[in-house]
Design a protein around this motif. Structure first.
Motif, short mmCIF file in Angstrom:
data_model
loop_
_atom_site.label_atom_id
_atom_site.label_comp_id
_atom_site.label_asym_id
_atom_site.label_seq_id
_atom_site.Cartn_x
_atom_site.Cartn_y
_atom_site.Cartn_z
N VAL A 160 40.03 39.26 51.00
CA VAL A 160 39.51 38.66 49.76
C VAL A 160 38.74 39.69 48.95
O VAL A 160 37.87 40.39 49.49
CB VAL A 160 38.61 37.45 50.07
CG1 VAL A 160 37.99 36.90 48.78
CG2 VAL A 160 39.40 36.37 50.79
N GLU A 161 39.05 39.78 47.69
CA GLU A 161 38.33 40.66 46.78
C GLU A 161 37.83 39.83 45.60
O GLU A 161 38.60 39.13 44.95
CB GLU A 161 39.22 41.80 46.28
CG GLU A 161 39.60 42.81 47.36
CD GLU A 161 40.38 43.99 46.77
OE1 GLU A 161 40.42 44.09 45.53
OE2 GLU A 161 40.92 44.78 47.55
N VAL A 162 36.53 39.92 45.32
CA VAL A 162 35.94 39.24 44.17
C VAL A 162 35.42 40.31 43.22
O VAL A 162 34.57 41.12 43.61
CB VAL A 162 34.78 38.31 44.61
CG1 VAL A 162 34.14 37.65 43.39
CG2 VAL A 162 35.28 37.26 45.59
N PRO A 163 35.93 40.37 42.01
CA PRO A 163 35.51 41.42 41.07
C PRO A 163 34.00 41.45 40.88
O PRO A 163 33.36 40.41 40.66
CB PRO A 163 36.21 41.01 39.76
CG PRO A 163 37.39 40.21 40.20
CD PRO A 163 36.95 39.47 41.42
N GLY A 164 33.44 42.64 41.02
CA GLY A 164 32.01 42.82 40.81
C GLY A 164 31.14 42.47 42.00
O GLY A 164 29.92 42.62 41.94
N VAL A 165 31.74 41.97 43.11
CA VAL A 165 30.97 41.59 44.29
C VAL A 165 31.39 42.47 45.46
O VAL A 165 32.58 42.52 45.81
CB VAL A 165 31.20 40.11 44.66
CG1 VAL A 165 30.38 39.74 45.89
CG2 VAL A 165 30.85 39.20 43.50
N PRO A 166 30.44 43.21 46.08
CA PRO A 166 30.79 44.04 47.23
C PRO A 166 31.43 43.20 48.34
O PRO A 166 31.07 42.04 48.55
CB PRO A 166 29.44 44.61 47.69
CG PRO A 166 28.57 44.56 46.47
CD PRO A 166 29.01 43.34 45.72
N THR A 167 32.37 43.80 49.05
CA THR A 167 33.14 43.07 50.06
C THR A 167 32.25 42.40 51.10
O THR A 167 32.47 41.24 51.46
CB THR A 167 34.11 44.02 50.76
OG1 THR A 167 34.99 44.60 49.79
CG2 THR A 167 34.94 43.28 51.80
N LEU A 168 31.23 43.10 51.59
CA LEU A 168 30.38 42.55 52.64
C LEU A 168 29.48 41.42 52.14
O LEU A 168 28.91 40.68 52.95
CB LEU A 168 29.52 43.65 53.26
CG LEU A 168 30.27 44.76 54.02
CD1 LEU A 168 29.28 45.71 54.68
CD2 LEU A 168 31.21 44.18 55.06
N VAL A 169 29.34 41.30 50.82
CA VAL A 169 28.48 40.26 50.26
C VAL A 169 29.23 38.93 50.12
O VAL A 169 28.62 37.86 50.11
CB VAL A 169 27.90 40.71 48.90
CG1 VAL A 169 27.10 39.60 48.23
CG2 VAL A 169 27.01 41.93 49.10
N VAL A 170 30.55 38.99 50.02
CA VAL A 170 31.34 37.77 49.78
C VAL A 170 31.12 36.71 50.87
O VAL A 170 30.87 35.54 50.56
CB VAL A 170 32.84 38.11 49.62
CG1 VAL A 170 33.66 36.83 49.46
CG2 VAL A 170 33.06 39.02 48.42
#
Length: 420
Positions: A160-170
């Motif tokens: 999962v990739e959320v634009p503008g959100v670091p991967t570990l924060v998702v």
């Protein structure tokens, strides 16, 4: 509210409580390291959580008994939301220290009131209810929720990739959303019976906390069963270090590579929580045949044997097999132990006694961490595991007073105090 309704609400609330834990636990160390903290700083910040829990455990248990389960659970959920929101943006040692301190407050507030509410509601609807059935179902939900959360974190980080959100924060942001849902669920699903003194205020309840704690201590002193049950937690807290902290070290010793050991430990941890859920689900079947106290005694011995397997079975497969067996027993042991504990108290001291039980695990775990890691470093990891296994098994005789009480007073409704 019927006993079945109370059980359904209890299970829903447990799922919402523990799924965020499964989401966040795999990132407990990785996220602060990614934000620039050193491993030593992470350990120092994390130590604040245990310190806060140790200081607040008894006062918050007394607050739950004096103020009510619902307001304390709402306060706990609100603090959890704030702590998770702070974790999303934390980027320094001091911010992570605040996160862990808030988590300590949350854990202290959360320790006991939900189980106490469920037991009180169940016994109010059916004084002869088998508490171990609902508590074992709860432990099953906890294991599945943590395992599902951990697996979800692995999937989110990988895909999962959320634009503008670091991967570990998702995954942390997802945990925050679930905790908000949990806060709403507590407000909607938990209700307290009318207080005998009328409307409960926080100020009046805080003034009652010392008296509630003193009453709980007196209850323990008068009881033949409670001191032994609380002492079990000392053995349990010490011995749990073998499978909570030493397994990765044992695997690294066997495979010869720390990164490879870490890669094995992640999936093994998720599988262990599922194994814990299986063990908890089996408890009602076993206790209906052998009784709760006999089951608890057997489980303490079996857990010692399974930890020996972790330490002595050959190869990573042997260590993992012992690890999973340990968690099957661990999942079954908790509802059996808690059932015996709940039988000895009434509503007025229930959360206080649960807090005492939880509080004793803190220093025991710290001592186990110091002693067993020293043995692992100075002698061998296998030797440390065997020592921890012996300590776990030594708790079995501590259930004998509960066994005598169960044998001689089997006709007494469960949940009533037997302290004389």
């Amino acid at each position: 509210m019927t006993a079945a309704q109370a059980r359904r609400r209890y299970l829903v609330l447990l799922a919402l409580r523990w799924f965020p834990v499964g989401l966040s636990v795999p990132l407990t160390v990785l996220l602060p390291l990614d934000r620039g903290l050193t491993l030593a700083e992470v350990g120092l910040a994390a130590s604040l959580q245990g310190l806060v829990v140790l200081v607040l455990e008894l006062p918050t248990g007394g607050l739950s008994d004096s103020w009510g389960r619902r307001p304390v659970l709402i306060a706990a959920s609100a603090v959890a939301v704030v702590a998770m929101a702070a974790q999303v943006v934390a980027d320094s040692f001091w911010m992570f220290a605040v996160v862990y301190a808030l988590q300590g407050i949350y854990r202290a507030l959360d320790s006991g009131p939900l189980d106490s509410w469920y037991v009180d509601a169940t016994l109010a609807a059916d004084p002869g209810a088998r508490l171990e059935k609902g508590l074992s179902e709860g432990a099953t939900v906890v294991g599945v929720a943590i395992a599902a959360g951990a697996l979800a974190t692995g999937g989110v980080v990988a895909w999962v990739e959320v634009p503008g959100v670091p991967t570990l924060v998702v995954p942390i942001a997802l945990a925050l959303v679930v905790q908000l849902a949990g806060l709403v669920a507590v407000a909607l699903l938990v209700s307290d019976p009318p207080h005998p003194d009328g409307r409960r205020t926080l100020r009046a309840s805080l003034r009652q906390v010392p008296a509630v704690i003193v009453s709980g201590v007196r209850l323990v002193r008068r009881s033949r069963v409670l001191p032994a049950l609380l002492a079990v937690e000392l053995s349990w807290g010490f011995g749990m270090i073998t499978f909570e902290a030493l397994l990765p070290v044992r695997l690294a010793e066997q495979v010869g590579d720390r990164e490879a050991a870490a890669a094995i430990t992640g999936p093994a941890g998720a599988a262990a929580w599922l194994a814990s859920a299986v063990g908890a689900a089996l408890v009602p079947l076993v206790t209906s045949r052998f009784g709760v106290a006999r089951t608890a005694i057997s489980l303490r011995l079996l857990q010692g044997l399974s930890v020996v397997g972790m330490g002595l079975l050959a190869g990573p497969a042997g260590a993992i097999a012992g690890y999973l067996a340990t968690y099957v027993v661990h999942g079954a042991a908790n509802p059996a132990h808690m059932t015996l504990l709940h039988r000895e108290v009434d509503s007025g001291q229930r959360s206080t006694i649960l807090s005492m039980n939880s509080m004793l695990a803190q220093p025991a775990g710290s001592l186990g961490l110091v002693v067993l890691t020293a043995i692992a470093g100075g002698w061998s990891v296998s030797g440390a595991m065997v020592v921890g296994a012996v300590v776990l098994a030594l708790a079995a005789p501590l259930y004998l007073p509960a066994l005598r009480a169960e044998s001689t007073q089997d006709g007494v409704p469960r949940g009533g105090s037997r302290s004389t």
